[in-house]
Design a protein around this motif. Structure first.
Motif, PDB file in Angstrom:
ATOM      1  N   GLU A 477       0.830  -1.210   0.000  1.00  0.00           N
ATOM      2  CA  GLU A 477       0.000   0.000   0.000  1.00  0.00           C
ATOM      3  C   GLU A 477       0.865   1.262   0.000  1.00  0.00           C
ATOM      4  O   GLU A 477       0.499   2.282  -0.589  1.00  0.00           O
ATOM      5  CB  GLU A 477      -0.955   0.009   1.195  1.00  0.00           C
ATOM      6  CG  GLU A 477      -2.047   1.059   1.045  1.00  0.00           C
ATOM      7  CD  GLU A 477      -3.192   0.879   2.027  1.00  0.00           C
ATOM      8  OE1 GLU A 477      -4.210   1.549   1.853  1.00  0.00           O
ATOM      9  OE2 GLU A 477      -3.056   0.073   2.973  1.00  0.00           O
ATOM     10  N   LYS A 481       0.476   4.047  -2.882  1.00  0.00           N
ATOM     11  CA  LYS A 481       0.255   5.463  -2.558  1.00  0.00           C
ATOM     12  C   LYS A 481       1.367   6.334  -3.140  1.00  0.00           C
ATOM     13  O   LYS A 481       1.152   7.500  -3.475  1.00  0.00           O
ATOM     14  CB  LYS A 481       0.134   5.649  -1.049  1.00  0.00           C
ATOM     15  CG  LYS A 481      -1.217   5.195  -0.498  1.00  0.00           C
ATOM     16  CD  LYS A 481      -1.357   5.502   0.970  1.00  0.00           C
ATOM     17  CE  LYS A 481      -2.743   5.144   1.478  1.00  0.00           C
ATOM     18  NZ  LYS A 481      -3.800   6.015   0.935  1.00  0.00           N
ATOM     19  N   THR A 482       2.577   5.783  -3.257  1.00  0.00           N
ATOM     20  CA  THR A 482       3.678   6.514  -3.888  1.00  0.00           C
ATOM     21  C   THR A 482       3.410   6.687  -5.376  1.00  0.00           C
ATOM     22  O   THR A 482       3.643   7.756  -5.945  1.00  0.00           O
ATOM     23  CB  THR A 482       5.017   5.771  -3.678  1.00  0.00           C
ATOM     24  OG1 THR A 482       5.259   5.626  -2.274  1.00  0.00           O
ATOM     25  CG2 THR A 482       6.175   6.525  -4.317  1.00  0.00           C
ATOM     26  N   ASN A 484       0.411   6.648  -6.813  1.00  0.00           N
ATOM     27  CA  ASN A 484      -0.764   7.543  -6.868  1.00  0.00           C
ATOM     28  C   ASN A 484      -1.621   7.291  -8.105  1.00  0.00           C
ATOM     29  O   ASN A 484      -2.825   7.099  -8.010  1.00  0.00           O
ATOM     30  CB  ASN A 484      -0.337   9.006  -6.805  1.00  0.00           C
ATOM     31  CG  ASN A 484      -1.522   9.933  -6.636  1.00  0.00           C
ATOM     32  OD1 ASN A 484      -2.498   9.578  -5.975  1.00  0.00           O
ATOM     33  ND2 ASN A 484      -1.465  11.110  -7.241  1.00  0.00           N
ATOM     34  N   GLU A 490      -6.326   6.857 -11.238  1.00  0.00           N
ATOM     35  CA  GLU A 490      -6.005   6.955  -9.821  1.00  0.00           C
ATOM     36  C   GLU A 490      -6.265   5.624  -9.119  1.00  0.00           C
ATOM     37  O   GLU A 490      -7.217   4.911  -9.433  1.00  0.00           O
ATOM     38  CB  GLU A 490      -6.869   8.055  -9.192  1.00  0.00           C
ATOM     39  CG  GLU A 490      -6.532   8.351  -7.737  1.00  0.00           C
ATOM     40  CD  GLU A 490      -7.443   9.417  -7.149  1.00  0.00           C
ATOM     41  OE1 GLU A 490      -7.575   9.454  -5.917  1.00  0.00           O
ATOM     42  OE2 GLU A 490      -8.037  10.189  -7.936  1.00  0.00           O
ATOM     43  N   LYS A 492      -7.493   3.459  -5.984  1.00  0.00           N
ATOM     44  CA  LYS A 492      -8.539   3.690  -4.990  1.00  0.00           C
ATOM     45  C   LYS A 492      -8.718   2.438  -4.132  1.00  0.00           C
ATOM     46  O   LYS A 492      -8.981   1.350  -4.641  1.00  0.00           O
ATOM     47  CB  LYS A 492      -9.859   4.039  -5.681  1.00  0.00           C
ATOM     48  CG  LYS A 492     -11.014   4.333  -4.738  1.00  0.00           C
ATOM     49  CD  LYS A 492     -10.906   5.706  -4.105  1.00  0.00           C
ATOM     50  CE  LYS A 492     -11.229   6.825  -5.063  1.00  0.00           C
ATOM     51  NZ  LYS A 492     -11.299   8.150  -4.376  1.00  0.00           N
ATOM     52  N   GLU A 551     -10.281   7.387   7.532  1.00  0.00           N
ATOM     53  CA  GLU A 551     -10.196   8.682   6.877  1.00  0.00           C
ATOM     54  C   GLU A 551      -8.727   9.115   6.856  1.00  0.00           C
ATOM     55  O   GLU A 551      -7.936   8.713   7.700  1.00  0.00           O
ATOM     56  CB  GLU A 551     -11.011   9.726   7.649  1.00  0.00           C
ATOM     57  CG  GLU A 551     -12.502   9.463   7.653  1.00  0.00           C
ATOM     58  CD  GLU A 551     -13.261  10.522   8.446  1.00  0.00           C
ATOM     59  OE1 GLU A 551     -14.213  11.092   7.889  1.00  0.00           O
ATOM     60  OE2 GLU A 551     -12.884  10.773   9.607  1.00  0.00           O
ATOM     61  N   GLY A 552      -8.350   9.928   5.897  1.00  0.00           N
ATOM     62  CA  GLY A 552      -6.986  10.444   5.857  1.00  0.00           C
ATOM     63  C   GLY A 552      -6.037   9.520   5.111  1.00  0.00           C
ATOM     64  O   GLY A 552      -6.440   8.545   4.480  1.00  0.00           O
ATOM     65  N   GLU A 553      -4.740   9.822   5.203  1.00  0.00           N
ATOM     66  CA  GLU A 553      -3.715   9.130   4.419  1.00  0.00           C
ATOM     67  C   GLU A 553      -3.342   7.767   4.993  1.00  0.00           C
ATOM     68  O   GLU A 553      -2.887   6.897   4.275  1.00  0.00           O
ATOM     69  CB  GLU A 553      -2.443  10.002   4.337  1.00  0.00           C
ATOM     70  CG  GLU A 553      -2.590  11.211   3.426  1.00  0.00           C
ATOM     71  CD  GLU A 553      -2.880  10.806   1.994  1.00  0.00           C
ATOM     72  OE1 GLU A 553      -2.178   9.944   1.453  1.00  0.00           O
ATOM     73  OE2 GLU A 553      -3.840  11.365   1.425  1.00  0.00           O
ATOM     74  N   ILE A 554      -3.505   7.579   6.314  1.00  0.00           N
ATOM     75  CA  ILE A 554      -3.099   6.321   6.945  1.00  0.00           C
ATOM     76  C   ILE A 554      -4.277   5.350   6.947  1.00  0.00           C
ATOM     77  O   ILE A 554      -5.320   5.621   7.543  1.00  0.00           O
ATOM     78  CB  ILE A 554      -2.603   6.555   8.392  1.00  0.00           C
ATOM     79  CG1 ILE A 554      -1.460   7.553   8.416  1.00  0.00           C
ATOM     80  CG2 ILE A 554      -2.176   5.222   9.021  1.00  0.00           C
ATOM     81  CD1 ILE A 554      -0.228   7.111   7.687  1.00  0.00           C
ATOM     82  N   SER A 555      -4.097   4.208   6.284  1.00  0.00           N
ATOM     83  CA  SER A 555      -5.138   3.189   6.259  1.00  0.00           C
ATOM     84  C   SER A 555      -4.946   2.237   7.435  1.00  0.00           C
ATOM     85  O   SER A 555      -3.929   2.266   8.132  1.00  0.00           O
ATOM     86  CB  SER A 555      -5.079   2.400   4.954  1.00  0.00           C
ATOM     87  OG  SER A 555      -3.912   1.594   4.927  1.00  0.00           O
TER      88      SER A 555
END
Length: 634
Positions: A477, A481-482, A484, A490, A492, A551-555
């Motif tokens: 992951e 995310k790197t 993108n 994109e 998702k 929510e946010g960048e950290i899953s």
């Protein structure tokens, strides 16, 4: 006998070189053999245009002699030799390379491989010797001369007796100490191993008298079966080097078996390589290379102990066993060697790291490896998938490391398991197979494919018939995310807030239900204060009652990975508890809320939260309390 002094700068350089330039003392033998090879090369070059030389290539040789009793090691050649003036200039002035001058004056091209151009290699002899004597007779000269030195105190040059042209270097070895066993360099097996390691591809034979042992022959009438056989020593002249490097042969001369045999012998791998490349490069970087992609990862590959790098040669002479600067980290699995005439033999490890030519070669090597992997992916998918199982993790680390600087180089080499047919696919294959209405590249994370397939979050994407990439490695992951995006599509996560699949009408319906039950959802969130940021009604769930998203960048998966690292700082994703409004549990919660039993509603909130944790593969804080809650509410 007059003792001459080294120049002040030469004396300082000699002291520095002996103590710092060479990491291993054994290097001295490589240096002296290379100098001998240079001397022969010069006379061989002369023989091509001067019939008076009277020698052909087969007449040249380098001789090593070890005298253990007197602690003397000799290296002799029948090359061009040196005059008194050349001994003065070449050995009396450190870093004045006769080889470099010879090559420049004669405008030699690559076929005449003069190795020593740095001019300090000879002095490595003083790392192991207390006295060095050089007896040399120049070709065409009537006189021979002796150069002798005991180190920084100076040297002398006198006339000497020598019948034929050439040079003999005589080392009187240092006495053994607690830290250094210099006698080791007189052992014939040690000498043979050093020649094999560093000078195996010197193109003239390196010879030595080697003592062997064999049973004595006994007349038939004197044989006694009860008596142990007696042994006798005999001397055999051995050629210690193979002389012709595989990588300098024409490809037409070689078979696949030759390359594979070389790999298993040279790199001590029982398994044959998946792929190899024989490279002859000319232009900005002149080099030959043999590059191999192993079929299996070494046992220590993904550990700190693993040391990457290619063997580095200069005209067949080993400079470094593992030159890390020739490989980027993401291609650290590649084994092989590079041989370049553009690199100085005597250059030190520290200087080599800043060598401009080395960087040019490294860039070319990287491109070659990338092209070979792409060819394997395109033309031999089965082999590439075998490679991916062994080293795919390293490519994904390459995507993530260095702030994504190398992602464009590596993204087309990535493979991920697909929800369609449960097989590995490239990102290009995924995007090519996307339906017209599909906006995103969907992915799901988990410990295993079987666990991912059971995740409630995948239901909506699967219902729409869209493919999902299954990410099972810790790095996955972070790499995604790197990246993108890939081809403007994109990435998702199936746990994302907006999947781009929600039905507008359904969305409005759920929004209305949330407003209608806002007090209940707030009460559930309050019961889970500090554990979740909010409780919402889910648009993604079909059959499952509950799930966790973030929510946010950290899953949630990234939270697990980061918290598994040995650091004091604990990372926590912003967790969201989603409840399926079509499930019976929603009606049950409404009934409890309408009854006003806030305590019971809180217990259901705890139970549902723990269930969602277990589905995600996360541990629950209090297993005993979880068990008691189930029993109580049943």
């Amino acid at each position: 006998m007059e003792t001459k002094q080294f120049k002040a700068e030469s004396k300082r350089l000699l002291e520095m070189m002996i103590h710092s330039i060479y990491t291993h003392k054994e290097i001295f033998l490589r240096e002296l053999i290379s100098n001998a090879s240079d001397a022969i090369d010069k006379l061989y070059f002369k023989s091509l245009t001067d019939d008076k030389v009277g020698l052909n290539k087969d007449d040249f040789a380098i001789w090593i002699t070890a005298d253990e009793d007197n602690r003397i090691l000799k290296i002799a050649d029948n090359g061009i030799g040196m005059t008194a003036e050349e001994l003065e200039n070449n050995l009396g002035t450190i870093a004045n390379s006769g080889s470099f001058k010879f090559k420049s004056e004669n405008k030699l091209e690559e076929d005449n491989q003069i190795i020593g151009q740095f001019g300090v290699g000879f002095y490595s002899a003083f790392m192991v010797a207390k006295k060095v004597t050089v007896i040399s007779k120049a070709y065409g000269s009537d006189k021979a001369y002796q150069w002798q030195s005991e180190g920084v105190d100076g040297y002398s040059i006198t006339e000497a007796d020598k019948k034929n042209a050439g040079t003999e270097i005589i080392l009187e070895l240092l006495d053994d100490t607690d830290d250094e066993n210099y006698s080791d360099f007189l052992d014939q097996y040690r000498i043979k191993s050093l020649v094999k390691k560093y000078s195996d591809y010197i193109r003239f034979p390196i010879k030595m008298e080697v003592t062997h042992s064999r049973p004595k022959e006994v007349p038939e009438e004197e044989k006694d079966e009860n008596k142990a056989p007696e042994y006798e020593d005999y001397i055999e002249i051995e050629t210690l080097n193979s002389m012709v490097p595989l990588w300098k042969k024409n490809k037409s001369e070689l078979k696949e078996e030759d390359y594979k045999h070389f790999y298993t012998e040279k790199f001590f791998d029982y398994n044959e390589p998946l792929r190899y490349a024989h490279v002859k490069n000319e232009g900005n970087a002149n080099y030959n290379a043999l590059l191999y992609i192993p079929s299996k990862a070494p046992f220590d590959y993904y550990s700190k102990e693993y040391e990457k790098g290619l063997q580095l040669y200069s005209n067949g002479v080993l400079i470094m066993d593992k030159c890390a600067d020739l490989l980027p980290d993401y291609f650290s699995f590649v084994k092989g060697l590079v041989d370049s005439e553009d690199l100085s033999l005597n250059i030190s490890r520290e200087l080599l790291q800043h060598d401009r030519q080395l960087k040019v070669i490294a860039k070319s090597i990287e491109k070659t490896i990338s092209n070979e992997l792409k060819k394997m992916l395109k033309n031999d998918r089965e082999k590439y998938e075998e490679f991916w199982k062994a080293f795919g993790l390293q490519l994904k680390y390459g995507i993530y490391s260095d702030y994504g600087m190398n992602k464009e180089k590596l993204q087309d080499l990535l493979l991920f398991t697909s929800s369609k047919e449960n097989k590995l696919v490239t990102l290009d294959e995924y995007v090519t197979g996307m339906r017209e209405e599909q906006k995103y590249i969907y992915y799901a994370t988990g410990e295993s494919i079987s666990r991912i397939e059971q995740l409630p979050q995948t239901e909506l994407v699967k219902e729409n018939g869209f493919e999902i990439l299954y990410l099972t490695d810790n790095i996955d992951e972070f790499a995604i995310k790197t990246l993108n995006k890939y081809n403007d599509k994109e990435f998702k996560s199936v746990s994302a807030d907006d999947l781009g699949l929600e039905n507008t009408e359904k969305k409005e319906e759920i929004k209305a239900k949330e407003e209608e039950n806002s007090d209940m959802l707030k009460a559930l969130a309050d019961s889970l204060s500090g554990k979740v940021s909010k409780v919402i009604l889910s648009q993604r769930l079909k059959s499952h009652p509950v799930c966790l998203t973030s929510e946010g960048e950290i899953s949630l998966e990234m939270e697990k990975v980061l918290n598994a690292m040995p650091t004091d700082q604990k990372i926590k994703a912003q967790r969201v508890l989603e409840i399926n409004p079509e499930h019976q549990i929603f009606d049950k919660l409404k009934a409890i809320n309408d009854s006003g039993d806030k305590e019971k509603l809180g217990k259901y909130a705890e139970l549902l939260y723990d269930q969602a944790l277990l589905i995600e593969g996360l541990s629950i804080e209090n297993p005993a309390e979880f068990s008691n809650l189930i029993c109580e509410l049943m």
